[in-house]
Scaffold this motif. Structure first.
Motif, PDB file in Angstrom:
ATOM      1  N   LYS A 282       2.659   4.671  -1.366  1.00  0.00           N
ATOM      2  CA  LYS A 282       2.285   5.702  -2.331  1.00  0.00           C
ATOM      3  C   LYS A 282       3.235   5.664  -3.529  1.00  0.00           C
ATOM      4  CE  LYS A 282       0.587   8.642   1.395  1.00  0.00           C
ATOM      5  NZ  LYS A 282       0.787   9.894   2.148  1.00  0.00           N
ATOM      6  N   LYS A 283       2.771   6.188  -4.642  1.00  0.00           N
ATOM      7  CA  LYS A 283       3.531   6.109  -5.894  1.00  0.00           C
ATOM      8  C   LYS A 283       4.901   6.768  -5.787  1.00  0.00           C
ATOM      9  CE  LYS A 283      -0.187   5.606  -9.264  1.00  0.00           C
ATOM     10  NZ  LYS A 283      -0.840   6.197 -10.463  1.00  0.00           N
ATOM     11  N   LYS A 284       4.998   7.828  -5.014  1.00  0.00           N
ATOM     12  CA  LYS A 284       6.263   8.561  -4.935  1.00  0.00           C
ATOM     13  C   LYS A 284       7.056   8.231  -3.668  1.00  0.00           C
ATOM     14  CE  LYS A 284       5.020  12.424  -7.905  1.00  0.00           C
ATOM     15  NZ  LYS A 284       4.994  13.888  -8.071  1.00  0.00           N
ATOM     16  N   ASP A 285       6.649   7.190  -2.976  1.00  0.00           N
ATOM     17  CA  ASP A 285       7.338   6.791  -1.736  1.00  0.00           C
ATOM     18  C   ASP A 285       8.353   5.698  -2.061  1.00  0.00           C
ATOM     19  OD1 ASP A 285       8.152   6.323   0.797  1.00  0.00           O
ATOM     20  OD2 ASP A 285       6.175   5.878   1.629  1.00  0.00           O
TER      21      ASP A 285
ATOM     22  N   ASN B 214       0.812  -1.228   0.000  1.00  0.00           N
ATOM     23  CA  ASN B 214       0.000   0.000   0.000  1.00  0.00           C
ATOM     24  C   ASN B 214       0.843   1.275   0.000  1.00  0.00           C
ATOM     25  OD1 ASN B 214      -2.565  -1.407   0.190  1.00  0.00           O
ATOM     26  ND2 ASN B 214      -1.936  -1.933   2.297  1.00  0.00           N
TER      27      ASN B 214
END
Length: 556
Positions: free
Chosen positions: A116-119, A114
Protein backbone atom coordinates in the motif's frame (compact mmCIF):
# COMPACT_ATOMS: atom_id res chain seq x y z
CA UNK A 1 -26.35 -17.88 15.66
CA UNK A 2 -25.86 -14.21 16.38
CA UNK A 3 -24.10 -14.98 19.66
CA UNK A 4 -21.96 -17.61 17.94
CA UNK A 5 -20.85 -15.09 15.32
CA UNK A 6 -19.98 -12.54 18.00
CA UNK A 7 -18.02 -15.17 19.93
CA UNK A 8 -16.20 -16.23 16.76
CA UNK A 9 -15.31 -12.60 16.00
CA UNK A 10 -14.08 -12.05 19.56
CA UNK A 11 -11.90 -15.17 19.40
CA UNK A 12 -10.49 -14.03 16.06
CA UNK A 13 -9.63 -10.59 17.44
CA UNK A 14 -8.14 -12.15 20.58
CA UNK A 15 -6.07 -14.59 18.50
CA UNK A 16 -4.74 -11.74 16.33
CA UNK A 17 -3.87 -9.70 19.43
CA UNK A 18 -2.03 -12.68 21.00
CA UNK A 19 -0.16 -13.28 17.74
CA UNK A 20 0.86 -9.63 17.50
CA UNK A 21 2.00 -9.70 21.11
CA UNK A 22 4.05 -12.84 20.57
CA UNK A 23 5.66 -11.45 17.42
CA UNK A 24 6.59 -8.25 19.27
CA UNK A 25 8.14 -10.39 22.01
CA UNK A 26 10.17 -12.23 19.35
CA UNK A 27 11.35 -8.92 17.86
CA UNK A 28 12.37 -7.67 21.31
CA UNK A 29 14.26 -10.91 21.91
CA UNK A 30 16.09 -10.38 18.60
CA UNK A 31 17.03 -6.82 19.61
CA UNK A 32 18.24 -8.21 22.94
CA UNK A 33 20.34 -10.81 21.06
CA UNK A 34 18.36 -13.59 22.72
CA UNK A 35 18.25 -15.63 19.56
CA UNK A 36 17.34 -18.95 21.15
CA UNK A 37 14.36 -17.31 22.85
CA UNK A 38 13.33 -15.60 19.61
CA UNK A 39 13.54 -18.85 17.66
CA UNK A 40 11.41 -20.66 20.24
CA UNK A 41 8.67 -18.01 20.00
CA UNK A 42 8.82 -17.86 16.19
CA UNK A 43 8.81 -21.62 15.72
CA UNK A 44 5.66 -21.70 17.84
CA UNK A 45 4.09 -18.97 15.71
CA UNK A 46 5.04 -20.72 12.46
CA UNK A 47 3.28 -23.84 13.72
CA UNK A 48 0.19 -22.10 15.13
CA UNK A 49 -0.19 -19.40 12.44
CA UNK A 50 1.28 -20.81 9.21
CA UNK A 51 -0.70 -18.34 7.11
CA UNK A 52 1.25 -15.36 8.43
CA UNK A 53 4.43 -14.80 6.44
CA UNK A 54 5.96 -12.50 9.07
CA UNK A 55 6.56 -15.48 11.34
CA UNK A 56 8.64 -17.18 8.68
CA UNK A 57 10.52 -14.02 7.74
CA UNK A 58 11.64 -13.21 11.26
CA UNK A 59 12.58 -16.82 11.98
CA UNK A 60 14.64 -16.94 8.79
CA UNK A 61 16.23 -13.62 9.75
CA UNK A 62 17.40 -15.07 13.08
CA UNK A 63 19.02 -17.97 11.23
CA UNK A 64 20.76 -15.47 8.94
CA UNK A 65 22.10 -13.61 11.97
CA UNK A 66 23.52 -16.92 13.15
CA UNK A 67 25.05 -17.54 9.69
CA UNK A 68 22.88 -20.66 9.23
CA UNK A 69 22.12 -19.88 5.60
CA UNK A 70 20.64 -23.26 4.63
CA UNK A 71 18.14 -23.11 7.49
CA UNK A 72 17.27 -19.51 6.68
CA UNK A 73 16.73 -20.28 3.00
CA UNK A 74 14.47 -23.24 3.83
CA UNK A 75 12.31 -21.10 6.15
CA UNK A 76 12.04 -18.20 3.68
CA UNK A 77 10.96 -20.55 0.88
CA UNK A 78 8.31 -22.10 3.10
CA UNK A 79 7.14 -18.64 4.10
CA UNK A 80 6.45 -17.64 0.49
CA UNK A 81 3.33 -19.86 0.59
CA UNK A 82 1.79 -17.92 3.52
CA UNK A 83 -1.36 -16.01 2.52
CA UNK A 84 -0.64 -12.92 4.61
CA UNK A 85 2.67 -11.11 4.07
CA UNK A 86 4.30 -14.22 2.59
CA UNK A 87 6.07 -11.93 0.10
CA UNK A 88 8.22 -10.56 2.96
CA UNK A 89 10.26 -13.73 2.60
CA UNK A 90 11.50 -12.57 -0.79
CA UNK A 91 13.47 -9.97 1.20
CA UNK A 92 15.24 -12.68 3.17
CA UNK A 93 16.03 -14.55 -0.04
CA UNK A 94 17.24 -11.26 -1.50
CA UNK A 95 19.70 -10.78 1.37
CA UNK A 96 21.09 -14.25 0.71
CA UNK A 97 21.59 -13.19 -2.92
CA UNK A 98 23.45 -10.07 -1.75
CA UNK A 99 25.61 -12.22 0.53
CA UNK A 100 26.56 -14.25 -2.52
CA UNK A 101 27.47 -11.13 -4.53
CA UNK A 102 24.37 -11.48 -6.71
CA UNK A 103 21.62 -9.02 -7.55
CA UNK A 104 18.67 -9.11 -5.17
CA UNK A 105 16.52 -6.69 -7.16
CA UNK A 106 14.15 -9.33 -8.58
CA UNK A 107 13.37 -10.63 -5.10
CA UNK A 108 12.98 -7.13 -3.66
CA UNK A 109 10.63 -6.16 -6.50
CA UNK A 110 8.44 -9.19 -5.73
CA UNK A 111 8.38 -8.23 -2.04
CA UNK A 112 7.23 -4.66 -2.74
CA UNK A 113 5.00 -5.28 -5.77
CA UNK A 114 1.63 -4.94 -4.02
CA UNK A 115 2.36 -2.81 -0.95
CA UNK A 116 0.00 0.00 0.00
CA UNK A 117 1.07 3.59 -0.62
CA UNK A 118 1.50 4.37 3.07
CA UNK A 119 3.11 1.06 4.04
CA UNK A 120 6.86 1.35 4.71
CA UNK A 121 7.47 -2.06 6.32
CA UNK A 122 8.81 -3.72 3.17
CA UNK A 123 10.93 -0.69 2.31
CA UNK A 124 12.62 -0.69 5.70
CA UNK A 125 13.23 -4.45 5.67
CA UNK A 126 14.81 -4.17 2.21
CA UNK A 127 17.01 -1.34 3.50
CA UNK A 128 18.05 -3.55 6.44
CA UNK A 129 18.92 -6.34 4.02
CA UNK A 130 21.32 -3.97 2.28
CA UNK A 131 22.77 -2.97 5.67
CA UNK A 132 23.06 -6.46 7.18
CA UNK A 133 24.40 -8.21 4.10
CA UNK A 134 27.94 -9.54 4.10
CA UNK A 135 28.36 -7.24 1.09
CA UNK A 136 26.55 -4.14 2.39
CA UNK A 137 25.39 -1.24 0.24
CA UNK A 138 24.87 1.57 2.74
CA UNK A 139 24.19 4.25 0.14
CA UNK A 140 21.36 2.18 -1.36
CA UNK A 141 19.95 1.62 2.12
CA UNK A 142 20.03 5.35 2.87
CA UNK A 143 18.23 6.06 -0.39
CA UNK A 144 15.43 3.60 0.46
CA UNK A 145 15.08 4.82 4.05
CA UNK A 146 14.80 8.43 2.89
CA UNK A 147 11.90 7.39 0.63
CA UNK A 148 10.25 5.65 3.59
CA UNK A 149 10.65 8.77 5.73
CA UNK A 150 8.81 10.84 3.11
CA UNK A 151 5.83 8.59 3.82
CA UNK A 152 6.28 8.28 7.60
CA UNK A 153 8.69 10.80 9.10
CA UNK A 154 8.06 9.70 12.69
CA UNK A 155 8.80 5.99 12.27
CA UNK A 156 11.35 4.98 14.97
CA UNK A 157 12.40 1.89 13.02
CA UNK A 158 13.27 4.08 10.04
CA UNK A 159 15.55 6.26 12.17
CA UNK A 160 17.17 3.20 13.75
CA UNK A 161 17.89 1.75 10.30
CA UNK A 162 19.18 5.14 9.14
CA UNK A 163 21.60 5.18 12.09
CA UNK A 164 22.94 1.77 11.08
CA UNK A 165 23.27 2.80 7.44
CA UNK A 166 24.98 6.12 8.20
CA UNK A 167 27.37 4.50 10.66
CA UNK A 168 28.23 1.84 8.09
CA UNK A 169 28.75 4.66 5.59
CA UNK A 170 31.27 6.20 8.03
CA UNK A 171 29.10 9.20 8.82
CA UNK A 172 29.08 9.15 12.62
CA UNK A 173 27.41 12.57 13.00
CA UNK A 174 24.36 11.55 10.95
CA UNK A 175 24.25 8.20 12.74
CA UNK A 176 24.22 10.01 16.11
CA UNK A 177 21.25 12.14 15.07
CA UNK A 178 19.34 9.17 13.64
CA UNK A 179 19.78 7.06 16.80
CA UNK A 180 18.68 10.02 18.95
CA UNK A 181 15.54 10.46 16.85
CA UNK A 182 14.74 6.73 17.00
CA UNK A 183 14.84 6.85 20.79
CA UNK A 184 12.83 10.07 20.97
CA UNK A 185 10.02 8.48 18.97
CA UNK A 186 10.15 5.20 20.94
CA UNK A 187 11.61 5.25 24.45
CA UNK A 188 11.49 1.45 24.58
CA UNK A 189 14.01 1.25 21.73
CA UNK A 190 17.03 0.71 23.99
CA UNK A 191 19.13 -0.73 21.18
CA UNK A 192 19.27 2.80 19.73
CA UNK A 193 20.96 4.03 22.93
CA UNK A 194 23.38 1.10 22.86
CA UNK A 195 24.35 1.89 19.27
CA UNK A 196 24.71 5.57 20.16
CA UNK A 197 27.11 4.52 22.93
CA UNK A 198 29.03 2.33 20.49
CA UNK A 199 29.81 5.41 18.40
CA UNK A 200 31.04 7.20 21.53
CA UNK A 201 33.25 4.20 22.25
CA UNK A 202 34.64 4.30 18.71
CA UNK A 203 35.49 7.98 19.20
CA UNK A 204 37.26 7.06 22.49
CA UNK A 205 34.68 8.96 24.57
CA UNK A 206 34.74 6.09 27.03
CA UNK A 207 33.28 7.98 30.00
CA UNK A 208 30.25 9.13 28.00
CA UNK A 209 29.77 5.68 26.47
CA UNK A 210 29.83 3.95 29.87
CA UNK A 211 27.45 6.53 31.35
CA UNK A 212 24.97 6.04 28.51
CA UNK A 213 25.12 2.24 28.79
CA UNK A 214 24.57 2.36 32.53
CA UNK A 215 21.49 4.50 31.89
CA UNK A 216 20.20 1.75 29.58
CA UNK A 217 20.79 -0.84 32.31
CA UNK A 218 18.94 1.38 34.81
CA UNK A 219 15.90 1.22 32.49
CA UNK A 220 16.21 -2.50 31.80
CA UNK A 221 18.72 -4.49 33.82
CA UNK A 222 18.16 -7.50 31.56
CA UNK A 223 19.05 -5.88 28.24
CA UNK A 224 22.03 -7.98 27.19
CA UNK A 225 23.57 -5.83 24.40
CA UNK A 226 24.24 -3.04 26.93
CA UNK A 227 26.51 -5.37 28.92
CA UNK A 228 28.27 -6.58 25.78
CA UNK A 229 28.93 -3.00 24.74
CA UNK A 230 30.12 -2.15 28.25
CA UNK A 231 32.55 -5.07 28.09
CA UNK A 232 33.99 -3.85 24.81
CA UNK A 233 34.07 -0.24 26.05
CA UNK A 234 36.06 -1.14 29.16
CA UNK A 235 38.46 -3.30 27.17
CA UNK A 236 39.26 -0.45 24.77
CA UNK A 237 39.37 2.00 27.67
CA UNK A 238 41.95 -0.13 29.43
CA UNK A 239 43.95 -0.48 26.22
CA UNK A 240 44.11 3.31 26.01
CA UNK A 241 44.99 3.76 29.70
CA UNK A 242 47.68 1.14 30.50
CA UNK A 243 47.68 2.01 34.21
CA UNK A 244 44.06 0.83 34.44
CA UNK A 245 44.32 -2.02 31.93
CA UNK A 246 44.08 -4.91 34.44
CA UNK A 247 41.21 -3.27 36.36
CA UNK A 248 39.20 -2.48 33.23
CA UNK A 249 39.77 -5.83 31.53
CA UNK A 250 38.54 -7.57 34.68
CA UNK A 251 35.39 -5.44 34.50
CA UNK A 252 35.05 -6.19 30.80
CA UNK A 253 35.12 -9.94 31.42
CA UNK A 254 32.51 -9.60 34.18
CA UNK A 255 30.21 -7.66 31.84
CA UNK A 256 30.64 -10.28 29.13
CA UNK A 257 29.73 -13.02 31.58
CA UNK A 258 26.55 -11.07 32.45
CA UNK A 259 25.79 -10.66 28.74
CA UNK A 260 26.03 -14.41 28.16
CA UNK A 261 23.82 -15.17 31.15
CA UNK A 262 21.13 -12.84 29.76
CA UNK A 263 21.32 -14.39 26.31
CA UNK A 264 20.98 -17.91 27.69
CA UNK A 265 24.60 -18.89 27.04
CA UNK A 266 23.57 -19.44 23.44
CA UNK A 267 26.17 -20.48 20.87
CA UNK A 268 25.80 -17.08 19.22
CA UNK A 269 26.52 -15.13 22.44
CA UNK A 270 29.36 -17.50 23.27
CA UNK A 271 30.84 -16.80 19.85
CA UNK A 272 30.71 -13.07 20.50
CA UNK A 273 32.46 -13.79 23.80
CA UNK A 274 35.03 -15.92 22.00
CA UNK A 275 35.74 -13.09 19.55
CA UNK A 276 36.24 -10.80 22.53
CA UNK A 277 38.64 -13.28 24.17
CA UNK A 278 40.72 -13.35 20.96
CA UNK A 279 41.00 -9.57 21.00
CA UNK A 280 41.90 -9.74 24.70
CA UNK A 281 44.38 -12.59 24.01
CA UNK A 282 42.90 -14.71 26.79
CA UNK A 283 43.52 -18.03 25.06
CA UNK A 284 43.09 -20.26 28.10
CA UNK A 285 39.56 -18.93 28.57
CA UNK A 286 39.01 -19.19 24.81
CA UNK A 287 39.90 -22.90 24.78
CA UNK A 288 37.46 -23.56 27.64
CA UNK A 289 34.74 -21.56 25.86
CA UNK A 290 35.33 -23.33 22.55
CA UNK A 291 35.04 -26.76 24.15
CA UNK A 292 31.77 -25.68 25.81
CA UNK A 293 30.43 -24.52 22.44
CA UNK A 294 31.44 -27.81 20.85
CA UNK A 295 29.11 -29.61 23.27
CA UNK A 296 26.22 -27.42 22.08
CA UNK A 297 26.96 -27.42 18.36
CA UNK A 298 29.20 -30.09 16.85
CA UNK A 299 28.86 -28.94 13.24
CA UNK A 300 29.55 -25.21 13.34
CA UNK A 301 33.02 -24.65 11.82
CA UNK A 302 33.51 -21.37 13.71
CA UNK A 303 33.89 -23.40 16.89
CA UNK A 304 36.76 -25.32 15.29
CA UNK A 305 38.34 -21.98 14.44
CA UNK A 306 38.30 -20.96 18.11
CA UNK A 307 39.68 -24.33 19.16
CA UNK A 308 42.47 -24.08 16.60
CA UNK A 309 43.49 -20.58 17.67
CA UNK A 310 43.38 -21.31 21.38
CA UNK A 311 45.15 -24.67 21.19
CA UNK A 312 48.04 -23.12 19.22
CA UNK A 313 48.48 -20.25 21.69
CA UNK A 314 48.34 -22.70 24.59
CA UNK A 315 51.04 -24.89 23.02
CA UNK A 316 48.70 -27.76 22.09
CA UNK A 317 49.94 -27.95 18.51
CA UNK A 318 48.54 -31.37 17.61
CA UNK A 319 45.08 -30.30 18.83
CA UNK A 320 45.41 -27.03 16.91
CA UNK A 321 46.40 -28.85 13.72
CA UNK A 322 43.44 -31.21 14.04
CA UNK A 323 40.97 -28.37 14.65
CA UNK A 324 42.30 -26.12 11.87
CA UNK A 325 42.40 -28.97 9.33
CA UNK A 326 38.83 -29.91 10.17
CA UNK A 327 37.81 -26.25 10.03
CA UNK A 328 39.18 -25.78 6.50
CA UNK A 329 37.48 -28.99 5.39
CA UNK A 330 34.07 -27.83 6.64
CA UNK A 331 33.95 -24.07 6.22
CA UNK A 332 32.61 -22.28 3.15
CA UNK A 333 35.58 -20.73 1.32
CA UNK A 334 34.01 -17.26 1.46
CA UNK A 335 33.98 -17.45 5.26
CA UNK A 336 37.72 -18.04 5.58
CA UNK A 337 39.43 -14.98 7.05
CA UNK A 338 43.09 -14.01 6.97
CA UNK A 339 43.64 -15.07 10.58
CA UNK A 340 42.55 -18.61 9.69
CA UNK A 341 45.42 -18.85 7.21
CA UNK A 342 47.74 -17.32 9.82
CA UNK A 343 46.97 -19.99 12.43
CA UNK A 344 47.06 -22.80 9.89
CA UNK A 345 50.52 -21.60 8.86
CA UNK A 346 51.74 -21.16 12.43
CA UNK A 347 50.44 -24.59 13.39
CA UNK A 348 52.24 -26.22 10.47
CA UNK A 349 55.47 -24.47 11.47
CA UNK A 350 55.08 -25.64 15.05
CA UNK A 351 54.56 -29.21 13.87
CA UNK A 352 57.56 -28.91 11.55
CA UNK A 353 59.96 -28.35 14.46
CA UNK A 354 62.01 -31.46 15.20
CA UNK A 355 63.48 -32.67 18.48
CA UNK A 356 66.89 -31.18 17.65
CA UNK A 357 65.36 -27.71 17.22
CA UNK A 358 65.58 -27.64 13.42
CA UNK A 359 62.63 -27.79 11.05
CA UNK A 360 61.26 -30.30 8.59
CA UNK A 361 61.63 -28.00 5.58
CA UNK A 362 58.72 -29.47 3.61
CA UNK A 363 56.16 -28.92 6.38
CA UNK A 364 57.74 -25.58 7.27
CA UNK A 365 57.37 -24.37 3.68
CA UNK A 366 53.73 -25.46 3.69
CA UNK A 367 53.29 -23.15 6.66
CA UNK A 368 54.95 -20.28 4.78
CA UNK A 369 52.45 -20.74 1.93
CA UNK A 370 49.58 -20.26 4.40
CA UNK A 371 51.22 -17.18 5.94
CA UNK A 372 51.50 -15.65 2.49
CA UNK A 373 47.76 -16.22 1.98
CA UNK A 374 47.07 -14.53 5.32
CA UNK A 375 49.08 -11.42 4.46
CA UNK A 376 47.61 -11.26 0.95
CA UNK A 377 44.11 -11.31 2.45
CA UNK A 378 44.90 -8.86 5.26
CA UNK A 379 48.31 -7.09 5.10
CA UNK A 380 47.97 -5.93 8.73
CA UNK A 381 48.76 -9.49 9.84
CA UNK A 382 52.35 -9.03 8.60
CA UNK A 383 53.11 -7.09 11.79
CA UNK A 384 52.46 -10.21 13.90
CA UNK A 385 55.25 -12.28 12.36
CA UNK A 386 58.18 -10.33 13.81
CA UNK A 387 58.42 -12.05 17.24
CA UNK A 388 58.46 -15.53 15.71
CA UNK A 389 61.01 -14.46 13.09
CA UNK A 390 63.26 -12.98 15.78
CA UNK A 391 63.01 -16.19 17.80
CA UNK A 392 64.19 -18.22 14.80
CA UNK A 393 67.00 -15.72 14.20
CA UNK A 394 68.21 -15.96 17.81
CA UNK A 395 68.17 -19.76 17.49
CA UNK A 396 70.42 -19.28 14.41
CA UNK A 397 67.79 -20.82 12.14
CA UNK A 398 68.59 -18.18 9.56
CA UNK A 399 67.06 -19.89 6.53
CA UNK A 400 63.72 -20.27 8.31
CA UNK A 401 63.85 -16.72 9.65
CA UNK A 402 64.50 -15.50 6.10
CA UNK A 403 61.33 -17.14 4.81
CA UNK A 404 59.27 -15.65 7.60
CA UNK A 405 60.63 -12.12 7.17
CA UNK A 406 60.12 -12.34 3.42
CA UNK A 407 56.41 -12.66 4.18
CA UNK A 408 56.49 -9.92 6.82
CA UNK A 409 58.00 -7.26 4.53
CA UNK A 410 55.14 -7.62 2.04
CA UNK A 411 53.29 -4.89 3.93
CA UNK A 412 55.21 -1.59 3.73
CA UNK A 413 52.73 -0.05 6.19
CA UNK A 414 53.46 -2.58 8.92
CA UNK A 415 54.61 -1.11 12.23
CA UNK A 416 57.52 -3.59 12.11
CA UNK A 417 58.49 -2.89 8.49
CA UNK A 418 61.83 -1.29 9.46
CA UNK A 419 62.82 -4.09 11.86
CA UNK A 420 61.54 -6.81 9.53
CA UNK A 421 63.76 -5.56 6.70
CA UNK A 422 66.73 -5.36 9.05
CA UNK A 423 66.25 -8.94 10.24
CA UNK A 424 65.61 -10.12 6.68
CA UNK A 425 68.96 -8.69 5.63
CA UNK A 426 70.67 -10.16 8.68
CA UNK A 427 69.17 -13.63 8.12
CA UNK A 428 70.07 -13.67 4.43
CA UNK A 429 73.63 -12.56 5.18
CA UNK A 430 74.27 -14.97 8.06
CA UNK A 431 72.71 -17.87 6.16
CA UNK A 432 74.97 -17.26 3.15
CA UNK A 433 77.47 -20.03 2.37
CA UNK A 434 79.91 -19.22 -0.46
CA UNK A 435 80.00 -22.91 -1.44
CA UNK A 436 76.28 -23.69 -1.50
CA UNK A 437 74.22 -20.47 -1.48
CA UNK A 438 73.09 -18.72 -4.65
CA UNK A 439 74.70 -15.31 -5.26
CA UNK A 440 71.30 -13.62 -5.42
CA UNK A 441 70.97 -14.30 -1.68
CA UNK A 442 73.51 -11.51 -1.12
CA UNK A 443 71.67 -9.31 -3.63
CA UNK A 444 68.49 -9.80 -1.58
CA UNK A 445 70.40 -8.97 1.61
CA UNK A 446 71.72 -5.81 -0.03
CA UNK A 447 68.15 -4.84 -1.03
CA UNK A 448 66.89 -5.36 2.53
CA UNK A 449 69.66 -3.21 4.05
CA UNK A 450 69.06 -0.58 1.36
CA UNK A 451 65.41 -0.42 2.42
CA UNK A 452 66.48 0.07 6.06
CA UNK A 453 68.75 2.93 4.98
CA UNK A 454 65.96 4.43 2.90
CA UNK A 455 63.76 4.44 6.01
CA UNK A 456 66.50 5.79 8.29
CA UNK A 457 69.84 6.76 6.76
CA UNK A 458 71.42 7.14 10.21
CA UNK A 459 71.20 3.39 10.93
CA UNK A 460 74.93 2.69 11.07
CA UNK A 461 74.71 -1.13 11.19
CA UNK A 462 72.64 -1.17 8.00
CA UNK A 463 75.54 0.53 6.19
CA UNK A 464 77.99 -1.92 7.77
CA UNK A 465 76.07 -5.03 6.68
CA UNK A 466 75.31 -3.60 3.26
CA UNK A 467 79.09 -3.21 2.90
CA UNK A 468 79.72 -6.76 4.10
CA UNK A 469 77.14 -8.26 1.74
CA UNK A 470 78.64 -6.41 -1.22
CA UNK A 471 82.17 -7.32 -0.22
CA UNK A 472 81.10 -10.99 -0.18
CA UNK A 473 79.71 -10.67 -3.73
CA UNK A 474 83.29 -10.16 -4.92
CA UNK A 475 82.68 -8.16 -8.09
CA UNK A 476 84.29 -4.83 -9.07
CA UNK A 477 80.85 -3.17 -8.97
CA UNK A 478 79.97 -4.59 -5.55
CA UNK A 479 83.39 -3.52 -4.21
CA UNK A 480 82.48 0.11 -4.93
CA UNK A 481 79.17 -0.31 -3.06
CA UNK A 482 81.04 -1.93 -0.17
CA UNK A 483 83.48 0.98 -0.06
CA UNK A 484 80.64 3.51 0.17
CA UNK A 485 78.96 1.46 2.92
CA UNK A 486 82.10 1.18 5.06
CA UNK A 487 82.88 4.89 4.65
CA UNK A 488 79.36 5.86 5.68
CA UNK A 489 79.57 3.55 8.69
CA UNK A 490 82.82 5.23 9.80
CA UNK A 491 81.29 8.66 9.32
CA UNK A 492 78.20 7.85 11.43
CA UNK A 493 80.23 6.29 14.24
CA UNK A 494 82.68 9.21 14.42
CA UNK A 495 79.78 11.65 14.55
CA UNK A 496 78.58 9.98 17.75
CA UNK A 497 81.88 10.61 19.52
CA UNK A 498 84.37 8.74 21.69
CA UNK A 499 81.77 6.91 23.82
CA UNK A 500 80.42 5.14 20.74
CA UNK A 501 83.88 4.36 19.36
CA UNK A 502 84.95 2.89 22.70
CA UNK A 503 82.34 0.13 22.55
CA UNK A 504 84.16 -3.19 21.91
CA UNK A 505 81.85 -4.29 19.08
CA UNK A 506 82.00 -0.89 17.40
CA UNK A 507 85.80 -0.78 17.71
CA UNK A 508 86.00 -4.18 16.03
CA UNK A 509 83.74 -2.98 13.22
CA UNK A 510 85.82 0.16 12.75
CA UNK A 511 88.95 -1.96 12.37
CA UNK A 512 87.15 -3.95 9.68
CA UNK A 513 85.95 -0.80 7.92
CA UNK A 514 89.31 1.03 7.96
CA UNK A 515 91.07 -2.13 6.77
CA UNK A 516 88.76 -2.50 3.75
CA UNK A 517 88.84 1.21 2.88
CA UNK A 518 92.62 1.48 3.35
CA UNK A 519 93.24 -1.61 1.24
CA UNK A 520 90.87 -0.42 -1.48
CA UNK A 521 92.63 2.92 -1.87
CA UNK A 522 96.07 1.31 -1.64
CA UNK A 523 95.16 -1.03 -4.48
CA UNK A 524 93.62 1.78 -6.53
CA UNK A 525 96.74 3.94 -6.21
CA UNK A 526 95.04 6.67 -4.18
CA UNK A 527 98.02 6.96 -1.88
CA UNK A 528 96.75 9.89 0.22
CA UNK A 529 93.42 8.28 1.12
CA UNK A 530 95.07 4.95 1.77
CA UNK A 531 97.53 6.51 4.23
CA UNK A 532 94.74 8.54 5.91
CA UNK A 533 92.59 5.47 6.60
CA UNK A 534 95.45 3.18 7.61
CA UNK A 535 96.72 5.76 10.09
CA UNK A 536 93.23 5.93 11.62
CA UNK A 537 93.30 2.14 11.79
CA UNK A 538 96.59 2.21 13.68
CA UNK A 539 95.19 4.85 16.04
CA UNK A 540 92.59 2.41 17.33
CA UNK A 541 94.64 -0.78 16.77
CA UNK A 542 98.35 0.14 17.25
CA UNK A 543 99.62 -3.43 16.73
CA UNK A 544 97.77 -3.98 13.45
CA UNK A 545 100.32 -5.76 11.25
CA UNK A 546 98.56 -5.08 7.95
CA UNK A 547 98.33 -1.32 8.57
CA UNK A 548 101.97 -1.13 9.72
CA UNK A 549 103.31 -3.05 6.74
CA UNK A 550 101.18 -1.26 4.13
CA UNK A 551 101.89 2.22 5.49
CA UNK A 552 105.62 1.48 5.40
CA UNK A 553 105.33 0.47 1.74
CA UNK A 554 103.21 3.51 0.84
CA UNK A 555 105.61 5.95 2.50
CA UNK A 556 108.76 4.41 1.10
Amino acid sequence: MKNAKVLSLMLSVLSTAVFAQDLEQAKKAIDAEQYDKAKKILKGLVKSSPDNGKNFFYLGDVYLREAKVDSASMIFNKGLAAKDKGTLNYIGLGQIELDNNKSAQANFDKASANIKKKDVEEMLLIAKAYINSENPDYKKAIEIINKAMLIDDKNPGAYLAMGDAQYGNKNAGEAFRAYESAYEYDKSLLIARVKYAAIQKGAKNFTDAAKLLNEVIAKDANFGPAYRELAETYYLWGSNEPAKYDEYVKKALQYYEKYMSLTGYSVESRMRHADFLIVNKDYKALEIEANEMKKLDKVNPRILRYLGYAAYENGNYAESSKAMSEFFAKVEPKRIIARDYLYLGLTKMAEAKKADGTYDEKIFNEGVVELNKAVEKDPVIAAELNPLGQKMFKEKLYKNATKLFEVAVKNPKSKNYFADNFYLGYALYFDYDPKTSPKDQLVKADAAFSKVIELNAATQDAHLFKARANEAMGTPESAKVALAGYEEYVKLVNAKGDAEKAKPAVKKNLIEAYTFVGAHYANSADKAKAIENLEKLLAIDPTNAYATKTLKALKA
